[in-house]
Design an enzyme around this catalytic site. Sequence first.
Site, PDB file in Angstrom:
ATOM      1  N   LYS A  46     -22.527   7.049  -4.895  1.00 38.34           N
ATOM      2  CA  LYS A  46     -21.969   8.294  -5.421  1.00 38.34           C
ATOM      3  C   LYS A  46     -21.646   8.230  -6.913  1.00 38.34           C
ATOM      4  CE  LYS A  46     -17.470   7.096  -3.467  1.00 38.34           C
ATOM      5  NZ  LYS A  46     -16.545   7.379  -2.400  1.00 38.34           N
ATOM      6  N   TYR A  78       0.843  -1.203   0.000  1.00 37.12           N
ATOM      7  CA  TYR A  78       0.000   0.000   0.000  1.00 37.12           C
ATOM      8  C   TYR A  78       0.878   1.253   0.000  1.00 37.12           C
ATOM      9  CZ  TYR A  78      -3.886  -3.144   1.242  1.00 37.12           C
ATOM     10  OH  TYR A  78      -4.818  -4.150   1.253  1.00 37.12           O
ATOM     11  N   ARG A  89     -11.530   7.790  -5.371  1.00 35.14           N
ATOM     12  CA  ARG A  89     -10.386   6.919  -5.645  1.00 35.14           C
ATOM     13  C   ARG A  89     -10.314   6.539  -7.119  1.00 35.14           C
ATOM     14  NH1 ARG A  89     -11.302   1.809  -1.938  1.00 35.14           N
ATOM     15  NH2 ARG A  89     -11.013   3.515  -0.485  1.00 35.14           N
TER      16      ARG A  89
END
Length: 327
Positions: free
Chosen positions: A220, A54, A230
């Site tokens: 959304k 990550y 993202r």
Amino acid sequence: MEYRRLGKSGLQVSALSLGSWLTFGNQISDKVADELMGVAYDAGVNFFDNAEGYAEGKSELVMGKILKAKQWDRESFIVSSKVFFGAENKGPNQMGLSRKHVIEACNAALKRLQVDYLDLYFCHRPDKQTPIEETVWAMNTLLQQGKILYWGTSEWSASEIMEAISVSKQFNLIGPTMEQPQYNLLERNKLENEYLHLFKEHGLGTTIWSPLASGLLSGKYTTGDTKDTRLDLKGMEWLKDRTLAADRMKKVEELQKLADKIGLPLAKLSLAWCLKNPNVSTMILGASKSAQLKENLTVLEVIPLLTDEIMEKIDEIMGTKPKLAAF
């Protein structure tokens, strides 16, 4: 907060946990990351998920600084790392599941996270280049050294997990405790079909990720607008194309109507649906704003609204319920 056993282990994980993929060290500031972890912990969340891959290790550095500053009792939280993709450097022995990388990656994660041990350590993907025996032995070494407490897999097939279990039994080693699969209303086969034998016979635990299908089930994107999400991040074009595929959007629009009818935000409906599955030990939430996280942390309250009738309607709309394999 509700706490569930991680499979057949004695470890109690909060039903809701906080993950750092795409956010910590990347999409959000360190200040926001600190705020999110505080909000989660105060709500009873005890599991914080991370990985060497990550933000190429930056995500663990950010989380490590926060954990050190918070000075929470180490017994009160669970932290994970995952090994496979490598951190910043991607040399021949800096990726994969060889004994060398599994052990060196664990030591590096401990430094970044500023902890003495990892509660959970995952093989982030299967490694076709490394014998499974080598990986299982490496994990067992780390367990004996006290550097990890439980090990597991992420996005492995049932047959690959079974092979790891068989090897551990053959050599009297400790096998995998948990798997981290994607699970949501669009990705259901592993949890509801492929892994059923592992749940029943081996007590496998799960730490599911992407319960909102990269935000598609949050409502959304029903407008198709990905700005400041993202999916708007550089390098995430593959995720954007897959997430916003026309057939998926159509199903989600229908699901939105059902959510409106029962007076629930689509995100809460989708999260509650995941938690209804008894084989979900914990559901990893991602967040970039504390208001969004606070809202999602109240999802346990709405589970009773998902009656058998509503669950059937959801299946009808989505058409994603897997056909069970015949054994």
